[in-house]
Design an enzyme around this catalytic site. Structure first.
Site, PDB file in Angstrom:
ATOM      1  CB  THR A  42      -0.912  -0.004   1.256  1.00  0.00           C
ATOM      2  OG1 THR A  42      -1.601  -1.242   1.286  1.00  0.00           O
ATOM      3  CG2 THR A  42      -1.907   1.125   1.234  1.00  0.00           C
ATOM      4  CE  LYS A  46       8.394 -11.135   2.193  1.00  0.00           C
ATOM      5  NZ  LYS A  46       9.748 -10.814   2.461  1.00  0.00           N
ATOM      6  N   GLY A  99       1.668   8.542  10.631  1.00  0.00           N
ATOM      7  CA  GLY A  99       1.389   8.758   9.202  1.00  0.00           C
ATOM      8  C   GLY A  99       1.815  10.118   8.694  1.00  0.00           C
ATOM      9  CB  ILE A 155       0.735  13.917  12.097  1.00  0.00           C
ATOM     10  CG1 ILE A 155      -0.689  13.429  11.858  1.00  0.00           C
ATOM     11  CG2 ILE A 155       0.725  15.166  12.954  1.00  0.00           C
ATOM     12  CD1 ILE A 155      -1.390  12.992  13.134  1.00  0.00           C
ATOM     13  CD  GLU A 167       0.720  -2.216  10.512  1.00  0.00           C
ATOM     14  OE1 GLU A 167       1.703  -2.665   9.928  1.00  0.00           O
ATOM     15  OE2 GLU A 167       0.388  -1.016  10.426  1.00  0.00           O
ATOM     16  CE  LYS A 185       2.190   3.755  14.275  1.00  0.00           C
ATOM     17  NZ  LYS A 185       0.783   3.664  13.862  1.00  0.00           N
TER      18      LYS A 185
HETATM   19  N1  HSE Z   1      -1.745   0.126  11.112  1.00  0.00           N
HETATM   20  C1  HSE Z   1      -1.300   1.445  11.404  1.00  0.00           C
HETATM   21  C2  HSE Z   1      -2.438   2.222  12.026  1.00  0.00           C
HETATM   22  C3  HSE Z   1      -0.787   2.107  10.172  1.00  0.00           C
HETATM   23  O1  HSE Z   1      -3.585   1.735  11.970  1.00  0.00           O
HETATM   24  O2  HSE Z   1      -2.218   3.294  12.585  1.00  0.00           O
HETATM   25  C4  HSE Z   1      -0.031   3.375  10.397  1.00  0.00           C
HETATM   26  O3  HSE Z   1       1.124   3.171  11.160  1.00  0.00           O
END
Ligand code: HSE
Length: 393
Positions: A10, A41, A129, A131, A185, A200
């Site tokens: 993505t 891959k 993301g 930000i 994910e 994070k």
């Molecule tokens: N899976 C993560 C989320 C994607 O939902 O925030 C962004 O890091």
């Protein structure tokens, strides 16, 4: 300038799309960025890049031995990508990565390698993301101590919780939608189990305290067993539920957790859908807030593009994180908590402020206790959902 991209899922497609669509304006500003090759891959899979003559390879050595000086990592694997980043840095290549699992687990090693090899290690896209969070914090660190960061750092769980709130949907109904939107994910248990937000907060907290904070020391409780009953209980008290990541330095202890939290409508991080919100407290400004899209294809690719441009323009911040501080992790700040459980032990009875029962469920509001005290009261429970209560009404 030639770059390589590792991964074409993505976010990788988002990076290629932006580079293709903005090519003219990038060149006008002296950013002639060419994708030398893309590491994937499966070479048999049909792909639809905007640039039709892109070179795909499944041979990592072709990237390692190429003359690109910057590699964008948008893979989702952990150990394999870690090994590859190490090899690339040792070969003198700058790394721009969105892979929070690798950044979090190997933060110390990768920062050290970046210094040793005099390369850039850029990971803005790994937290929140689109930000800009990492770079403002990195700039701030030079002249203002930051002691606390709170926020919503996982778009998938925020999407699920806010849809459960606004549309009264069940957990399972909304998880599928979050996956379709490209927030989740590949294995969404990292999102709903709190692991993604934990990684994070590990990255930003280590950075602001310049202290290694081990992933396993971060209290992590996700949303996978939240039910409509919990939302109803919260609503009766004037709250909704969001998954918050928090760290605060108090009396030389770091309190750090990822935990569902009852939040009122006016709480800064009561956001909807994939919107992340981060509040930072620092000595020069009390606090400021960031809000915006924390996940998604172009949103995450956007943060990668900014890192890339900073590197190409030679105005990226060189790594300075060296974990020279050392703080104990202890969750000793006292809060009220909500607990839904089917069993009530003596240990739990000691901390109950009030309780409601419905069938086999006990819905409990605790006295003010620390997270460490709460954990020891419920650690043997199988079926339990907990929330911190942000403020008592
Ligand atoms: N899976 C993560 C989320 C994607 O939902 O925030 C962004 O890091």
């Amino acid at each position: 300038m030639k770059i390589a991209i590792m991964g074409f899922g993505t976010v990788g497609c988002g990076v290629e799309e932006i580079l293709y669509k903005k090519r003219k304006s990038l060149i006008k500003n002296n950013f002639d960025i060419q994708i030398d090759k893309i590491l994937i891959k499966n070479t048999d899979k049909q792909r639809f890049p905007h640039q039709k003559d892109l070179v795909f390879t499944d041979d990592f050595d072709e990237v390692l031995n190429s003359d690109v000086d910057t590699v964008i990592d948008v893979t989702s694997s952990l150990e394999e990508t870690h090994e590859r980043i190490v090899a690339l840095m040792n070969a003198g290549k700058n790394i721009v990565t969105a892979n929070k699992a690798v950044v979090s687990k190997y933060f110390e090693e990768l920062n050290e390698l970046a210094v040793k090899n005099d390369v850039y290690f850029s990971y803005e896209a790994s937290v929140a993301g689109a930000i800009p969070v990492i770079h403002p914090i990195m700039e701030e660190i030079f002249f203002s101590d930051m002691n606390k960061i709170y926020g919503i750092l996982n778009g998938t769980s925020n999407y699920i919780l806010s849809k459960m709130e606004t549309e009264g949907l069940s957990y399972d109904e909304v998880l599928k939608k979050a996956q379709d939107l490209g927030y989740a994910e590949a294995d969404p248990t990292a999102d709903v189990g709190g692991l993604d937000a934990m990684r994070k907060i590990r990255i930003v907290s280590s950075l602001i305290y310049n202290s290694k904070i081990n992933e396993e020391d971060i209290f992590t409780f996700g949303i996978s067993n939240v039910t409509k009953t919990d939302f109803e209980f919260a609503k009766n008290l004037g709250y909704s539920i969001r998954l918050l990541a928090k760290c605060a330095l108090e009396a030389n202890n770091i309190n750090i957790s990822v935990i569902p939290t009852f939040v009122a409508d006016d709480f800064f991080a009561k956001t909807f859908e994939g919107t992340n919100a981060i509040k930072v407290w620092g000595e020069n400004f009390n606090s400021y807030e960031f809000k915006g899209p924390g996940a998604g294809k172009l949103e995450t690719a956007d943060a990668i593009m900014r890192d890339l441009l900073r590197i190409l323009a030679k105005r990226e911040i060189k790594t300075f994180y060296d974990a020279t501080n050392s703080f104990e992790v202890e969750n000793n700040i006292k809060h009220k908590f909500y607990i839904r459980t089917t069993e009530v032990t003596d240990g739990l009875k000691n901390i109950i402020d009030r309780e409601k029962t419905s069938g086999e469920n006990h819905m409990i509001v605790t006295k003010k206790v620390s997270l460490d005290e709460l954990t020891s009261a419920i650690e043997k429970f199988d079926q339990v959902f907990i929330s911190e209560i942000e403020e008592e009404k």
